[in-house]
Scaffold this motif. Structure first.
Motif, PDB file in Angstrom:
ATOM      1  N   GLN A 249     -23.725  25.851  42.972  1.00 31.86           N
ATOM      2  CA  GLN A 249     -23.184  26.347  44.092  1.00 31.86           C
ATOM      3  C   GLN A 249     -24.478  26.953  45.554  1.00 31.86           C
ATOM      4  O   GLN A 249     -23.823  26.563  46.595  1.00 31.86           O
ATOM      5  CB  GLN A 249     -21.378  27.048  44.592  1.00 31.86           C
ATOM      6  CG  GLN A 249     -20.454  27.208  45.492  1.00 31.86           C
ATOM      7  CD  GLN A 249     -19.601  26.734  45.063  1.00 31.86           C
ATOM      8  OE1 GLN A 249     -19.156  27.536  44.154  1.00 31.86           O
ATOM      9  NE2 GLN A 249     -18.401  27.026  46.446  1.00 31.86           N
TER      10      GLN A 249
ATOM     11  N   THR B 222     -16.101  26.120  40.271  1.00 30.73           N
ATOM     12  CA  THR B 222     -17.327  26.983  39.021  1.00 30.73           C
ATOM     13  C   THR B 222     -16.925  27.559  38.258  1.00 30.73           C
ATOM     14  O   THR B 222     -18.075  27.132  37.023  1.00 30.73           O
ATOM     15  CB  THR B 222     -17.867  28.084  40.594  1.00 30.73           C
ATOM     16  OG1 THR B 222     -17.763  27.736  41.998  1.00 30.73           O
ATOM     17  CG2 THR B 222     -18.696  28.378  39.857  1.00 30.73           C
TER      18      THR B 222
ATOM     19  N   ASP C 211     -21.968  21.399  41.771  1.00 30.27           N
ATOM     20  CA  ASP C 211     -21.132  22.219  41.723  1.00 30.27           C
ATOM     21  C   ASP C 211     -21.700  22.375  43.459  1.00 30.27           C
ATOM     22  O   ASP C 211     -22.393  22.945  44.035  1.00 30.27           O
ATOM     23  CB  ASP C 211     -21.769  23.064  41.359  1.00 30.27           C
ATOM     24  CG  ASP C 211     -20.222  24.650  41.971  1.00 30.27           C
ATOM     25  OD1 ASP C 211     -19.093  24.279  42.267  1.00 30.27           O
ATOM     26  OD2 ASP C 211     -19.986  25.203  41.115  1.00 30.27           O
ATOM     27  N   GLU C 212     -20.473  21.411  44.290  1.00 30.52           N
ATOM     28  CA  GLU C 212     -20.889  21.012  45.556  1.00 30.52           C
ATOM     29  C   GLU C 212     -22.042  21.159  46.469  1.00 30.52           C
ATOM     30  O   GLU C 212     -23.011  21.650  46.761  1.00 30.52           O
ATOM     31  CB  GLU C 212     -19.516  22.658  46.225  1.00 30.52           C
ATOM     32  CG  GLU C 212     -18.739  22.641  45.650  1.00 30.52           C
ATOM     33  CD  GLU C 212     -18.114  23.491  47.245  1.00 30.52           C
ATOM     34  OE1 GLU C 212     -18.121  24.157  47.634  1.00 30.52           O
ATOM     35  OE2 GLU C 212     -17.103  23.836  46.149  1.00 30.52           O
TER      36      GLU C 212
END
Ligand SMILES: Nc1ncnc2c1ncn2[C@@H]1O[C@H](COP(=O)(O)OP(=O)(O)O)[C@@H](O)[C@H]1O
Ligand SMILES: [Mg+2]
Lengths: 251, 325
Positions: free
Chosen positions: A87, A45, A173-174
């Motif tokens: 995220q 991240t 991010d994810e």
């Protein structure tokens, strides 16, 4: 080989004594999905933050589309075509899904120092926003308040916002975190379609998804890229097996 | 069409009531000057509401813009100039310029720091006006004459003044609503709710906030120029931080969700202040508890009260209980 869309060179970042990014160099080519995997706390991240411009690296350079963007702030990079998801989902809760996306269209469609005309009636903005929502399969909830969407729908909304920016590179991010199996299937399908249009830097924990999508994978451990390679190379890499994947994950 | 109408119904009804008031027994000088005060403070409160509710900028120094508008009128009066075409634009410009300079600095901060720095700038303006000895210093300044328009003294007519204030208040309210619904307003609202999201799509909130801050300051200046004419007296008390707090009180009591709420809030407070001050000496003591109660029981403010009431009635109605049973 085409010129890379994104090129990181010698990127380093410390939080006090903690090194979170250590001499990272990597590229994302146009039309490529470059996945970054690594254990929790590896610095994935933080790396995305530095690429998008929410954090400054201590050392190193970031080149995007042939331009050195290391010193450019977040919003300027966004306008150059660098779109990111977070995220932890980041949307405007008081807006409808459509308005969330229309905001992104608005950012690249002329001046926003317009004070009187109702923006909700701007057809051009709404149509593009609707198209982006359709792309991620959220067309039917366009007029619903964003706060009322399910967790998975919010993730998709964030993706629609990024698409609506008409970017050249997506930093994700994810994007699959917390999504159910069906939503995961759908999101993987969407990402597969998007890859022809953008370069994508994908941080993701879901190994099935990463192996299904990625052209190249970099493995990040303690802020350092220990290896970059194709899916097969990464799957078979001994250091990766021990450092991250664990023997049984590949059984 | 009905949804936005319903949303603005209460503010609209208030404006209509203000239009009718002079003909419904509130046409005497005392009532009209009270209503004028309410409308003028309402104008300033609406502009503050634009900042607080629209942009998420809680300023505790908004009275300074009103004071600067009023002191511009006074300064011209002292110089023998009372032509409205000069005085009013000057008052608006002076307040806007103040907002531009102080906003440029204040808006680099956020949250509590923003509140404190707007308060500090407000205090600076307060002490500056107190030191204008040629304009009465602490004692204030009594206006020699109301502002003229092309040499005519139309503002001297109380009814004319009433409708001028009402017209401008309506204009500010309509303009503010258009602003919030525009491209510009959408950026402001997005940046209020989630600045990170605004940045992520490419909007730096700062210039948008600064423009909004200057606009609100300009309206504050206009209100100040009107107030100077309404009371024909201006003193530094106009710029005191309690005055800024009172404006904020009006905004919150009226409801931050809609700028129209500030009109209701201003009217309620001015009228309440008037009636309470007749009833008791320490009427200000009642104000604090009142704010506490309003925040507890009317979290959406006065504008949100009808909806809340309707929901409460529906909840308590036997029909619903039967349906649940
Ligand atoms: N602002 C910060 N200050 C100090 N340490 C931080 C900060 N942000 C992240 N970290 C630390 O940096 C490391 C990497 O975090 P992160 O980039 O979120 O990892 P990942 O996304 O790979 O799980 C973690 O140890 C985390 O605790
Ligand atoms: Mg992470």
């Amino acid at each position: 080989m085409p010129d890379p869309l994104l090129e990181l060179r010698g990127l380093s970042k410390n939080f006090g004594a903690l090194t979170v990014t250590s001499d990272v160099s990597l590229t994302v080519l146009p039309g490529e999905i470059h996945a970054i995997i690594g254990p929790n706390g590896a610095g994935k991240t933080t790396l995305i933050h530095q690429i998008s411009g929410t954090l400054r690296p201590d050392r190193g350079t970031i080149r995007f589309a042939g331009q050195d963007v290391t010193a450019l702030p977040f919003e300027r990079r966004a306008r150059l075509g660098l779109a990111r998801s977070f995220q932890i989902t980041s949307i405007v809760p008081g807006f409808t899904a459509l308005e969330n996306v229309a905001l992104a269209v608005q950012a690249r469609s002329g001046s926003s120092f317009r004070f009187l005309r109702p923006v909700a009636n701007e057809k051009a903005l709404n149509e593009e926003a609707r198209a982006a929502l359709d792309t991620v399969g959220l067309g039917r909830v366009a007029d619903r308040g964003a706060a009322a969407l399910s967790h998975g729908e919010k993730r998709q909304l964030e993706l629609a916002i990024a698409i609506a920016m008409n970017p050249r590179l997506l930093l994700l991010d994810e994007p699959l975190a917390g999504a159910g199996p069906e939503e995961t299937e759908r999101l993987i399908g969407i990402l597969r379609e998007l890859r022809s249009r953008y370069g994508i830097l994908l941080v993701e924990h879901d190994m099935q998804a990463v192996f299904a999508l990625a052209d190249r994978i970099s493995v990040l451990v303690y802020g350092r890229v220990i290896v970059t390679g194709t899916v097969d190379e990464i799957r078979d890499h001994p250091e990766v097996r021990t450092a991250y994947l664990g023997e049984d994950a590949l059984a | 069409m009905t949804a936005p109408f319903r949303k603005h119904a209460l503010a609209l009804a208030t404006l209509l009531a203000l239009a009718a008031a002079p003909f419904l027994g509130f046409g005497d000088g005392f009532a009209l000057s009270l209503l004028a005060r309410a409308m003028i403070l309402g104008m300033a409160a609406v502009s503050l509401s634009l900042l607080v509710g629209g942009a998420g900028l809680v300023s505790l120094g908004h009275a300074a813009t009103m004071g600067i508008g009023a002191y511009t009128v006074v300064a011209f009066d002292a110089a023998g100039v009372s032509e409205g075409l000069i005085v009013f634009p000057a008052a608006i410009a002076a307040a806007a310029a103040y907002a531009l300079v102080t906003g440029a600095v204040s808006l680099r901060t956020s949250g509590v720091h923003f509140i404190m720095i707007t308060l500090a700038f407000g205090q600076m303006a307060f002490f500056t006006t107190s030191s204008f000895s040629s304009l009465g210093g602490d004692d204030g300044y009594t206006l020699y004459a109301r502002t003229e328009w092309l040499g005519t003294r139309i503002l001297d007519n109380r009814l004319t003044f009433h409708f001028l204030c009402l017209g401008l208040l309506a204009l500010v309210w309509v303009g503010g609503n258009l602003l919030l619904g525009s491209r510009f307003g959408r950026v402001l609202r997005a940046a209020r709710e989630n600045p990170q999201r605004a940045l992520a799509v490419g909007f730096q909130p700062y210039p948008y906030r600064l423009v909004a801050y200057v606009m609100a300051g300009a309206v504050g200046g206009l209100a100040g120029a009107l107030l100077a004419n309404a009371t024909e007296f201006v003193s530094p008390a106009l710029l005191s931080w309690t005055r800024s707090g009172e404006l904020l009180f009006m905004v919150i009591l009226g409801g931050v969700g809609q700028i129209g709420g500030a009109i209701l809030g201003a009217l309620a407070i001015v009228l309440l202040e008037e009636s309470l001050s007749h009833l008791m000496v320490y009427w200000r003591l009642v104000f604090g508890p009142l704010l506490v109660l309003s925040v507890l029981f009317l979290p959406d403010g006065l504008v949100g009260a009808p909806l809340r009431l309707r929901a409460a009635i529906r909840f308590a109605s036997p029909k619903r209980r039967n349906a649940d049973a």
